[in-house]
Design a protein around this motif. Structure first.
Motif, PDB file in Angstrom:
ATOM      1  N   PRO A   1     -14.921  11.341 -30.193  1.00  0.00           N
ATOM      2  CA  PRO A   1     -14.276  10.042 -30.277  1.00  0.00           C
ATOM      3  C   PRO A   1     -15.262   8.944 -30.694  1.00  0.00           C
ATOM      4  CG  PRO A   1     -14.693  10.607 -27.998  1.00  0.00           C
ATOM      5  CD  PRO A   1     -15.139  11.773 -28.824  1.00  0.00           C
ATOM      6  N   LEU A   2     -16.565   9.230 -30.592  1.00  0.00           N
ATOM      7  CA  LEU A   2     -17.547   8.192 -30.887  1.00  0.00           C
ATOM      8  C   LEU A   2     -17.715   8.084 -32.392  1.00  0.00           C
ATOM      9  CD1 LEU A   2     -19.562   6.214 -29.656  1.00  0.00           C
ATOM     10  CD2 LEU A   2     -21.283   7.989 -29.847  1.00  0.00           C
ATOM     11  N   ARG A   3     -16.950   7.181 -32.975  1.00  0.00           N
ATOM     12  CA  ARG A   3     -16.987   7.113 -34.436  1.00  0.00           C
ATOM     13  C   ARG A   3     -16.536   5.736 -34.877  1.00  0.00           C
ATOM     14  NH1 ARG A   3     -16.852   8.883 -39.414  1.00  0.00           N
ATOM     15  NH2 ARG A   3     -14.968   8.836 -40.678  1.00  0.00           N
ATOM     16  N   ILE A   4     -17.262   5.184 -35.832  1.00  0.00           N
ATOM     17  CA  ILE A   4     -16.828   3.944 -36.461  1.00  0.00           C
ATOM     18  C   ILE A   4     -16.406   4.283 -37.866  1.00  0.00           C
ATOM     19  CG2 ILE A   4     -17.521   1.680 -37.322  1.00  0.00           C
ATOM     20  CD1 ILE A   4     -19.601   1.574 -35.139  1.00  0.00           C
ATOM     21  N   GLU A   5     -15.198   3.948 -38.185  1.00  0.00           N
ATOM     22  CA  GLU A   5     -14.786   4.086 -39.571  1.00  0.00           C
ATOM     23  C   GLU A   5     -14.852   2.702 -40.192  1.00  0.00           C
ATOM     24  OE1 GLU A   5     -11.469   6.360 -42.214  1.00  0.00           O
ATOM     25  OE2 GLU A   5     -11.547   6.620 -40.048  1.00  0.00           O
ATOM     26  N   ILE A   6     -15.675   2.575 -41.230  1.00  0.00           N
ATOM     27  CA  ILE A   6     -15.869   1.257 -41.830  1.00  0.00           C
ATOM     28  C   ILE A   6     -14.713   0.988 -42.777  1.00  0.00           C
ATOM     29  CG2 ILE A   6     -17.424  -0.225 -43.126  1.00  0.00           C
ATOM     30  CD1 ILE A   6     -19.703   1.640 -42.264  1.00  0.00           C
ATOM     31  N   THR A   7     -13.874   0.092 -42.379  1.00  0.00           N
ATOM     32  CA  THR A   7     -12.674  -0.191 -43.165  1.00  0.00           C
ATOM     33  C   THR A   7     -12.606  -1.667 -43.480  1.00  0.00           C
ATOM     34  OG1 THR A   7     -11.393  -0.557 -41.186  1.00  0.00           O
ATOM     35  CG2 THR A   7     -11.376   1.665 -42.078  1.00  0.00           C
ATOM     36  N   GLU A   8     -11.607  -2.032 -44.219  1.00  0.00           N
ATOM     37  CA  GLU A   8     -11.456  -3.429 -44.628  1.00  0.00           C
ATOM     38  C   GLU A   8     -11.021  -4.310 -43.465  1.00  0.00           C
ATOM     39  OE1 GLU A   8     -12.314  -4.300 -47.667  1.00  0.00           O
ATOM     40  OE2 GLU A   8     -12.798  -2.202 -48.044  1.00  0.00           O
ATOM     41  N   GLY A   9     -10.290  -3.732 -42.520  1.00  0.00           N
ATOM     42  CA  GLY A   9      -9.695  -4.537 -41.459  1.00  0.00           C
ATOM     43  C   GLY A   9     -10.738  -5.062 -40.484  1.00  0.00           C
ATOM     44  N   VAL A  10     -10.292  -5.884 -39.570  1.00  0.00           N
ATOM     45  CA  VAL A  10     -11.183  -6.391 -38.533  1.00  0.00           C
ATOM     46  C   VAL A  10     -11.519  -5.248 -37.599  1.00  0.00           C
ATOM     47  CG1 VAL A  10     -11.378  -8.005 -36.608  1.00  0.00           C
ATOM     48  CG2 VAL A  10     -10.153  -8.658 -38.675  1.00  0.00           C
ATOM     49  N   ILE A  11     -12.779  -5.130 -37.274  1.00  0.00           N
ATOM     50  CA  ILE A  11     -13.148  -4.058 -36.367  1.00  0.00           C
ATOM     51  C   ILE A  11     -13.788  -4.625 -35.115  1.00  0.00           C
ATOM     52  CG2 ILE A  11     -13.500  -2.362 -38.209  1.00  0.00           C
ATOM     53  CD1 ILE A  11     -16.610  -2.916 -37.030  1.00  0.00           C
ATOM     54  N   GLU A  12     -13.648  -3.883 -34.050  1.00  0.00           N
ATOM     55  CA  GLU A  12     -14.279  -4.231 -32.793  1.00  0.00           C
ATOM     56  C   GLU A  12     -15.634  -3.525 -32.773  1.00  0.00           C
ATOM     57  OE1 GLU A  12     -14.619  -6.148 -29.294  1.00  0.00           O
ATOM     58  OE2 GLU A  12     -12.958  -6.353 -30.724  1.00  0.00           O
ATOM     59  N   PRO A  13     -16.749  -4.281 -32.660  1.00  0.00           N
ATOM     60  CA  PRO A  13     -18.049  -3.607 -32.652  1.00  0.00           C
ATOM     61  C   PRO A  13     -18.152  -2.601 -31.503  1.00  0.00           C
ATOM     62  CG  PRO A  13     -18.312  -5.983 -32.825  1.00  0.00           C
ATOM     63  CD  PRO A  13     -16.868  -5.727 -32.532  1.00  0.00           C
TER      64      PRO A  13
END
Lengths: 177, 446
Positions: free
Chosen positions: B32-44
């Protein structure tokens, strides 16, 4: 330093002229132009009060003939005013064959670095082509562009930009290169 | 002193630690530990990084400095949020002891980074592990880096690169450098010299003095050489500089009153650049070793700022042939170009992204300057910044971040470097001691 200081002073003087009569050589300034048109034999120190009195001096060229012309935004075409100044430069250069000249092209800060370098080159070349067409030997002339690297007026307003969009004919001793 | 020297290599050999390397190692994708870098707003993603453990007394200070740089790298992306050490419940006093996941779960740290540092003479060894706190597992294997004291920041960047890559599944960019023009003095008396620094502004080294105007340095694909333009000879000419020796030579571009705006081909063998002759500026390419040049454009308009596609087959450049600056793409051998920018305003300084999918550019519109990106067919234009004067984008090695120069308005205006994510988020200033312009980002170091 001293060159810059002079350049700034000269520019300030030119801009006053532009404000008062809408053109550097309109109105009262036309007298200077007429004197210049007479070339070497017509000009003498008394006719140009306040400037270098020796018509064969680079200082006279700078201040009385006018060593620089200005351009419109993103343009390298010569205005009527510019042609008038350049005609004076042609006469001076032809009367003083012991000088050569470097034409420096400049741009204001409102443009990208590479484009402004190319634009400055266009401006310097437009001046050189005009001088050559009017009879100055191309062997006595060369060009360089400074793009937006060497502004003389540093405010970020049109009054300063207008002074920076320039081509300056810088004299050097020697009849050719 | 130390800023003038760098270790020629770090032993980047990624030595998997033998202890506690679980069979069937988890990958970033499976947990589950994953950041998907997308266009939308992300929570750091919240993470904890307790000060690295010194494994001998000589490593005492370096261990905590090193973990600080790792944290600065990660937090600086805007994708990670550090939970301050003051909020920590647990502590890491030994690199090999089992992790008490509950202590880190309690403070909502999703990732935990632990490390240890040993110093023996000039040799520094750094080990680190990354834990997925909520699944209670190590993410990937522990890694070890060896280097010298001078290169300690590079080791920190390598740790951060590994963490970034494991969590985002993307290439990273922290172990990279930036070559730029260091500026001093007012606008009408500005002095410029070439400088190189780490991507985060550390370890500045000056490559030229300020006796001549220098412009727009560009890295070779391997980061060992720099092309730039200098007035050293009296007129603008292209120079090739060796970063390690700081030796330089002029590139003999043959024809022309001036040559400028150089950039390497992806294989480092060819330079593409502009030549001005008789007031007209066109694009040429030259083989560096043979010196043989080829003219690529022949138009009365200004053609400049060429940049290769990553596969070397095409070149994006700017031209005012339509009446104003616009972006065009042509074959790397020249030929009829295709215009790709059609929006309002002027487009210049295009730079092809390292991923090949986008072009970054400077846009002037309604008296403002923007850094923007568009796809290579001209679609999907997105402006990332706006100011009095933003100019000259350069891509991070992974194509996620763009650095550029921002000049402030007025008589006391000065230039500084900024970076922004390609999503438009995380605009921030890159620290430099004086003014700075014309940044160019290196590839990831080896």
């Amino acid at each position: 330093m001293t060159y810059l200081a002079k350049a700034i002073l000269l520019c300030a003087a030119l801009s006053v002229a532009a404000c008062t009569n809408g053109g550097r050589f309109g109105g009262g300034n036309g007298a200077d132009g007429a004197n210049g048109a007479n070339g070497g034999y017509g000009a003498n120190g008394g006719m140009v009060p306040g400037s270098a009195s020796d018509p064969a001096s680079p200082l006279y060229f700078q201040q009385s003939v006018g060593d620089r012309i200005l351009f419109l935004v993103d343009q390298s075409t010569l205005t009527d005013e510019a042609r008038f100044t350049l005609d004076g430069q042609v006469r001076w250069l032809n009367s003083n064959p012991d000088y050569s000249a470097v034409v420096e092209g400049h741009a204001d800060e409102q443009g990208t670095r590479e484009y402004n370098l190319a634009l400055g080159a266009r401006r310097a070349n437009a001046v050189m082509e005009y001088l050559v067409a009017k009879g100055v030997s191309p062997a006595r002339l060369r060009t360089i562009s400074y793009g937006k690297e060497r502004p003389i007026a540093i405010c970020s307003e049109e009054s300063c930009y207008a002074k920076n969009r320039r081509a300056v004919t810088v004299l050097a001793a020697g009849s050719g290169m | 002193m130390t800023r003038l020297t760098r270790p020629s290599t770090i032993f980047a050999a990624l030595i998997a630690l033998t202890t506690a390397c679980l069979p069937g190692v988890l990958t970033a994708q499976s947990g589950p530990l994953r950041i998907e870098i997308t266009e939308g707003v992300i929570e750091p993603l919240p993470y904890a990084i307790p000060a690295f453990v010194p494994e001998n007394p000589a490593a005492g200070q370096l261990a905590s400095q090193l973990s600080r740089v790792v944290a600065d790298d990660l937090t600086g992306t805007g994708l990670f949020r550090e939970i301050p050490t003051s909020a920590h419940i647990g502590s890491i006093t030994s690199f090999s002891s089992p992790v008490q996941y509950a202590d880190w779960k309690a403070i909502n740290a999703e990732a935990l980074i632990t490390g240890a540092v040993a110093v023996n003479g000039d040799q520094v060894t750094v080990k680190f592990r990354l834990y997925d706190v909520f699944s209670g597992q190590e993410l990937g294997s522990g890694l070890q880096f060896n280097g010298t004291q001078n290169g300690w920041r590079r080791m920190a960047h390598k740790v951060a690169d590994a963490v970034y890559t494991r969590i985002t599944s993307e290439d990273a960019y922290f172990d990279s450098r930036v070559v730029f023009v260091a500026e001093n003095g007012p606008k009408d008396e500005r002095r410029k010299r070439l400088a190189i620094m780490d991507y985060d502004g550390a370890n500045v080294q000056y490559l030229t003095d300020s006796s001549s105007i220098v412009l727009a340095p560009r890295f070779s694909p391997s980061g060992d050489r720099v092309l730039y333009t200098s007035y050293e000879s009296g007129v603008p000419r292209i120079y090739l500089l060796d970063v390690a020796s700081v030796g330089r030579r002029v590139l003999n571009t043959g024809v022309g009153d001036m040559s400028f705006s150089p950039r390497f081909s992806p294989d480092g063998q060819t330079v593409v650049y502009s030549v001005t002759q008789g007031g007209n500026t066109d694009i040429y390419r030259m083989n560096i070793s043979s010196g043989q040049s080829t003219r690529l454009t022949s138009a009365p308009s200004i053609e400049t700022a060429p940049s290769f596609s990553p596969d070397g087959s095409r070149i994006v450049f700017e031209s005012d042939r339509s009446g104003g600056q616009q972006l065009y793409i042509m074959s790397a051998n020249g030929g009829e170009p295709e215009r790709i920018s059609f929006g309002e305003g002027r487009y210049g300084t295009p730079v092809w992204s390292p991923r090949g999918d986008m072009v970054a550019f400077t846009k002037q519109s309604k008296g403002r300057f923007h850094i923007g990106v568009m796809r290579t067919d001209g679609s999907g234009e997105r402006l990332l910044t706006a100011s009095f004067l933003d100019e000259g984008p350069t891509w991070s090695p992974n194509g996620r971040v763009i650095m550029f120069a921002r000049e402030t308005q007025g008589a006391s205006g000065a230039s500084a470097l900024y970076s922004v994510d390609v999503t438009g988020r995380n605009l921030k200033r890159v620290p430099t001691e004086g003014g700075a312009s014309d940044p160019a980002w290196s590839p990831l170091q080896r």
